[in-house]
Scaffold this motif. Structure first.
Motif, PDB file in Angstrom:
ATOM      1  N   ALA A  57      68.245 -16.495 -48.752  1.00  0.00           N
ATOM      2  CA  ALA A  57      69.336 -15.692 -49.304  1.00  0.00           C
ATOM      3  C   ALA A  57      69.605 -16.080 -50.750  1.00  0.00           C
ATOM      4  O   ALA A  57      69.818 -15.225 -51.622  1.00  0.00           O
ATOM      5  CB  ALA A  57      70.600 -15.873 -48.457  1.00  0.00           C
ATOM      6  N   SER A  58      69.596 -17.395 -51.023  1.00  0.00           N
ATOM      7  CA  SER A  58      69.885 -17.885 -52.370  1.00  0.00           C
ATOM      8  C   SER A  58      68.765 -17.559 -53.347  1.00  0.00           C
ATOM      9  O   SER A  58      69.011 -17.091 -54.458  1.00  0.00           O
ATOM     10  CB  SER A  58      70.116 -19.400 -52.323  1.00  0.00           C
ATOM     11  OG  SER A  58      70.305 -19.918 -53.617  1.00  0.00           O
ATOM     12  N   SER A  59      67.517 -17.799 -52.948  1.00  0.00           N
ATOM     13  CA  SER A  59      66.396 -17.621 -53.881  1.00  0.00           C
ATOM     14  C   SER A  59      66.097 -16.152 -54.169  1.00  0.00           C
ATOM     15  O   SER A  59      65.632 -15.812 -55.255  1.00  0.00           O
ATOM     16  CB  SER A  59      65.143 -18.306 -53.340  1.00  0.00           C
ATOM     17  OG  SER A  59      64.705 -17.705 -52.137  1.00  0.00           O
ATOM     18  N   PHE A  62      68.948 -11.234 -52.213  1.00  0.00           N
ATOM     19  CA  PHE A  62      68.819  -9.934 -51.551  1.00  0.00           C
ATOM     20  C   PHE A  62      70.104  -9.493 -50.877  1.00  0.00           C
ATOM     21  O   PHE A  62      70.437  -8.300 -50.865  1.00  0.00           O
ATOM     22  CB  PHE A  62      67.673  -9.978 -50.537  1.00  0.00           C
ATOM     23  CG  PHE A  62      67.347  -8.646 -49.933  1.00  0.00           C
ATOM     24  CD1 PHE A  62      66.699  -7.677 -50.677  1.00  0.00           C
ATOM     25  CD2 PHE A  62      67.697  -8.353 -48.618  1.00  0.00           C
ATOM     26  CE1 PHE A  62      66.407  -6.433 -50.128  1.00  0.00           C
ATOM     27  CE2 PHE A  62      67.415  -7.116 -48.062  1.00  0.00           C
ATOM     28  CZ  PHE A  62      66.759  -6.155 -48.812  1.00  0.00           C
ATOM     29  N   GLY A  63      70.844 -10.430 -50.296  1.00  0.00           N
ATOM     30  CA  GLY A  63      72.073 -10.069 -49.601  1.00  0.00           C
ATOM     31  C   GLY A  63      73.066  -9.360 -50.498  1.00  0.00           C
ATOM     32  O   GLY A  63      73.669  -8.350 -50.113  1.00  0.00           O
ATOM     33  N   ARG A  64      73.249  -9.880 -51.689  1.00  0.00           N
ATOM     34  CA  ARG A  64      74.186  -9.284 -52.645  1.00  0.00           C
ATOM     35  C   ARG A  64      73.775  -7.857 -52.997  1.00  0.00           C
ATOM     36  O   ARG A  64      74.596  -6.932 -52.951  1.00  0.00           O
ATOM     37  CB  ARG A  64      74.252 -10.147 -53.907  1.00  0.00           C
ATOM     38  CG  ARG A  64      75.136  -9.579 -55.020  1.00  0.00           C
ATOM     39  CD  ARG A  64      74.883 -10.323 -56.318  1.00  0.00           C
ATOM     40  NE  ARG A  64      73.520 -10.171 -56.787  1.00  0.00           N
ATOM     41  CZ  ARG A  64      72.625 -11.173 -56.877  1.00  0.00           C
ATOM     42  NH1 ARG A  64      72.954 -12.404 -56.544  1.00  0.00           N
ATOM     43  NH2 ARG A  64      71.395 -10.945 -57.312  1.00  0.00           N
ATOM     44  N   GLY A 262      62.791 -13.073 -57.847  1.00  0.00           N
ATOM     45  CA  GLY A 262      63.468 -14.191 -57.213  1.00  0.00           C
ATOM     46  C   GLY A 262      63.312 -15.467 -58.011  1.00  0.00           C
ATOM     47  O   GLY A 262      62.608 -15.524 -59.022  1.00  0.00           O
ATOM     48  N   ARG A 263      63.985 -16.508 -57.551  1.00  0.00           N
ATOM     49  CA  ARG A 263      63.950 -17.789 -58.248  1.00  0.00           C
ATOM     50  C   ARG A 263      62.892 -18.689 -57.610  1.00  0.00           C
ATOM     51  O   ARG A 263      62.980 -19.038 -56.443  1.00  0.00           O
ATOM     52  CB  ARG A 263      65.310 -18.469 -58.177  1.00  0.00           C
ATOM     53  CG  ARG A 263      66.405 -17.704 -58.905  1.00  0.00           C
ATOM     54  CD  ARG A 263      67.692 -18.504 -58.932  1.00  0.00           C
ATOM     55  NE  ARG A 263      68.173 -18.781 -57.589  1.00  0.00           N
ATOM     56  CZ  ARG A 263      69.207 -19.592 -57.322  1.00  0.00           C
ATOM     57  NH1 ARG A 263      69.832 -20.201 -58.303  1.00  0.00           N
ATOM     58  NH2 ARG A 263      69.596 -19.773 -56.076  1.00  0.00           N
ATOM     59  N   LYS A 264      61.889 -19.042 -58.379  1.00  0.00           N
ATOM     60  CA  LYS A 264      60.881 -20.006 -57.947  1.00  0.00           C
ATOM     61  C   LYS A 264      60.548 -20.858 -59.164  1.00  0.00           C
ATOM     62  O   LYS A 264      59.572 -20.637 -59.878  1.00  0.00           O
ATOM     63  CB  LYS A 264      59.636 -19.322 -57.387  1.00  0.00           C
ATOM     64  CG  LYS A 264      58.710 -20.291 -56.659  1.00  0.00           C
ATOM     65  CD  LYS A 264      57.662 -19.562 -55.842  1.00  0.00           C
ATOM     66  CE  LYS A 264      56.818 -20.556 -55.056  1.00  0.00           C
ATOM     67  NZ  LYS A 264      55.790 -19.886 -54.230  1.00  0.00           N
ATOM     68  N   ALA A 265      61.405 -21.828 -59.410  1.00  0.00           N
ATOM     69  CA  ALA A 265      61.361 -22.581 -60.671  1.00  0.00           C
ATOM     70  C   ALA A 265      60.053 -23.316 -60.877  1.00  0.00           C
ATOM     71  O   ALA A 265      59.590 -23.491 -62.010  1.00  0.00           O
ATOM     72  CB  ALA A 265      62.522 -23.577 -60.706  1.00  0.00           C
ATOM     73  N   ARG A 266      59.411 -23.760 -59.791  1.00  0.00           N
ATOM     74  CA  ARG A 266      58.185 -24.555 -59.937  1.00  0.00           C
ATOM     75  C   ARG A 266      56.981 -23.727 -60.345  1.00  0.00           C
ATOM     76  O   ARG A 266      55.979 -24.265 -60.796  1.00  0.00           O
ATOM     77  CB  ARG A 266      57.887 -25.286 -58.620  1.00  0.00           C
ATOM     78  CG  ARG A 266      58.865 -26.411 -58.295  1.00  0.00           C
ATOM     79  CD  ARG A 266      58.547 -27.035 -56.961  1.00  0.00           C
ATOM     80  NE  ARG A 266      58.730 -26.085 -55.874  1.00  0.00           N
ATOM     81  CZ  ARG A 266      58.437 -26.323 -54.601  1.00  0.00           C
ATOM     82  NH1 ARG A 266      57.915 -27.488 -54.259  1.00  0.00           N
ATOM     83  NH2 ARG A 266      58.643 -25.418 -53.674  1.00  0.00           N
ATOM     84  N   ASN A 278      63.829  -6.826 -54.887  1.00  0.00           N
ATOM     85  CA  ASN A 278      65.041  -6.264 -54.286  1.00  0.00           C
ATOM     86  C   ASN A 278      65.184  -4.785 -54.621  1.00  0.00           C
ATOM     87  O   ASN A 278      65.479  -3.953 -53.758  1.00  0.00           O
ATOM     88  CB  ASN A 278      66.275  -7.023 -54.774  1.00  0.00           C
ATOM     89  CG  ASN A 278      66.306  -8.468 -54.328  1.00  0.00           C
ATOM     90  OD1 ASN A 278      65.443  -8.915 -53.572  1.00  0.00           O
ATOM     91  ND2 ASN A 278      67.288  -9.210 -54.795  1.00  0.00           N
ATOM     92  N   THR A 279      64.986  -4.458 -55.893  1.00  0.00           N
ATOM     93  CA  THR A 279      65.102  -3.068 -56.333  1.00  0.00           C
ATOM     94  C   THR A 279      64.081  -2.176 -55.649  1.00  0.00           C
ATOM     95  O   THR A 279      64.410  -1.090 -55.155  1.00  0.00           O
ATOM     96  CB  THR A 279      64.927  -2.980 -57.859  1.00  0.00           C
ATOM     97  OG1 THR A 279      65.937  -3.758 -58.496  1.00  0.00           O
ATOM     98  CG2 THR A 279      65.015  -1.539 -58.340  1.00  0.00           C
ATOM     99  N   GLU A 280      62.828  -2.636 -55.607  1.00  0.00           N
ATOM    100  CA  GLU A 280      61.767  -1.822 -55.017  1.00  0.00           C
ATOM    101  C   GLU A 280      61.985  -1.628 -53.518  1.00  0.00           C
ATOM    102  O   GLU A 280      61.759  -0.534 -52.977  1.00  0.00           O
ATOM    103  CB  GLU A 280      60.399  -2.463 -55.271  1.00  0.00           C
ATOM    104  CG  GLU A 280      60.018  -2.576 -56.741  1.00  0.00           C
ATOM    105  CD  GLU A 280      59.971  -1.233 -57.471  1.00  0.00           C
ATOM    106  OE1 GLU A 280      59.772  -0.195 -56.802  1.00  0.00           O
ATOM    107  OE2 GLU A 280      60.141  -1.222 -58.698  1.00  0.00           O
ATOM    108  N   ILE A 281      62.412  -2.672 -52.823  1.00  0.00           N
ATOM    109  CA  ILE A 281      62.625  -2.578 -51.375  1.00  0.00           C
ATOM    110  C   ILE A 281      63.769  -1.622 -51.060  1.00  0.00           C
ATOM    111  O   ILE A 281      63.641  -0.739 -50.199  1.00  0.00           O
ATOM    112  CB  ILE A 281      62.894  -3.978 -50.789  1.00  0.00           C
ATOM    113  CG1 ILE A 281      61.614  -4.826 -50.854  1.00  0.00           C
ATOM    114  CG2 ILE A 281      63.407  -3.886 -49.351  1.00  0.00           C
ATOM    115  CD1 ILE A 281      61.836  -6.296 -50.592  1.00  0.00           C
TER     116      ILE A 281
END
Length: 289
Positions: A57-59, A62-64, A262-266, A278-281
């Motif tokens: 949910a955080s990364s 999508f929920g928001r 999404g957030r994937k810092a590494r 999120n937009t496409e889905i």
């Protein structure tokens, strides 16, 4: 003061409800509700292998985005050893604890839908699924086996076990996958960076599996997106039956194992900025109200 109170009341009524945790036996799910949950369509959003509902949910955020669009969003928990937060889904050939112990995740997700409909009044007959990696495999598998229940499915960076699970009916599908994915290779096989030694199905095999129930006479059209200097580009291919989209394949050329936007810092390479998952889905799901 009355005007201020009125505006604050309107704002409160338009805001999504904070996430709630629901226990189902030794499993649980987290649910984000829109401002008007009664009869709201329901999205199951499945975390990747080694993740959990809060992490996904955080990364993804999508929920928001989904609750703002009027959906209720459930982040169900996979399974692992007691006290372990590295959770997985049993999608047949993958992954981890869930596959090793043959956990019945199809039954669990069916129970989640039934519980949410009874508990929160959401529409248990208007169900959509999405997921990342192992969660994508599980989302596609559930949709393949439940075509009468699922309105549409969107898988990101994960391919279902097409040899074990046939698609039993017509389910509109969105598939997002990067050609440089080293965890679940675009062309199938064992990923060089995967923690699993699974011989994954190719993206093409999944596309063919979801198209098969629609029969022949399919028209295709592809458009390309390359607006950012990020080392990636996107090919978006729509498959249509009698003018209606039945499957959309979004190939991220040069894209790695990620949830776009999404957030994937590494991740330093293969992180596309061309699209936002999120937009496409949500755009795709809106085609099938």
């Amino acid at each position: 003061m009355r005007l201020l109170a009125f505006l604050l009341t309107c704002l409160a009524l338009s805001m999504p409800v904070a996430a709630e945790i629901v226990r189902l036996g030794d499993r649980f799910y987290s649910i984000d509700l829109p401002a008007n949950p009664k009869g709201a369509p329901l999205i199951l959003a499945l975390h990747g292998g080694g993740g959990d509902p809060d992490q996904f949910a955080s990364s993804s955020g999508f929920g928001r985005d989904a609750t703002n669009a009027g959906y209720a969003v459930i982040f169900p928990a996979g399974s692992g050893r007691r006290g372990e937060r590295l959770l997985t889904w049993n999608s047949g050939y993958c992954c981890g604890y869930a596959a090793r112990w043959n956990v019945d995740d199809i039954a669990f997700l069916e129970k989640v839908v039934e519980d949410a409909a009874a508990r929160f009044g959401v529409a248990g007959d208007r169900v959509y699924l999405t997921g990342m990696s192992n969660g994508s495999m599980m989302a596609e598998t559930f949709a393949a086996l439940n075509p009468a229940l699922v309105r549409a499915v969107a898988g990101v960076a994960g391919t279902m076990d097409v040899a074990r699970y046939p698609v039993k009916g017509r389910v509109p599908a969105l598939i997002i996958h990067g050609t440089a994915d080293q965890n679940v290779p675009y062309d199938g096989g064992v990923g060089s960076s995967s923690l699993s030694r699974t011989d994954f199905a190719s993206v093409d095999a999944v596309v063919r599996a979801f198209l098969r129930p629609w029969g022949g006479a399919l028209a295709t059209a592809t458009r390309r997106i390359d607006r950012r200097d990020d080392g990636t580009s996107v090919a978006m291919t729509d498959y249509r039956k009698a003018g209606d989209i039945v499957l959309r394949l979004i190939t991220v050329e040069g894209g790695g194992h990620q949830w776009p936007g999404g957030r994937k810092a590494r991740m330093t390479e293969g992180k596309t900025k061309e699209i936002d998952a999120n937009t496409e889905i949500l755009r795709f799901f809106a085609l099938f109200p």
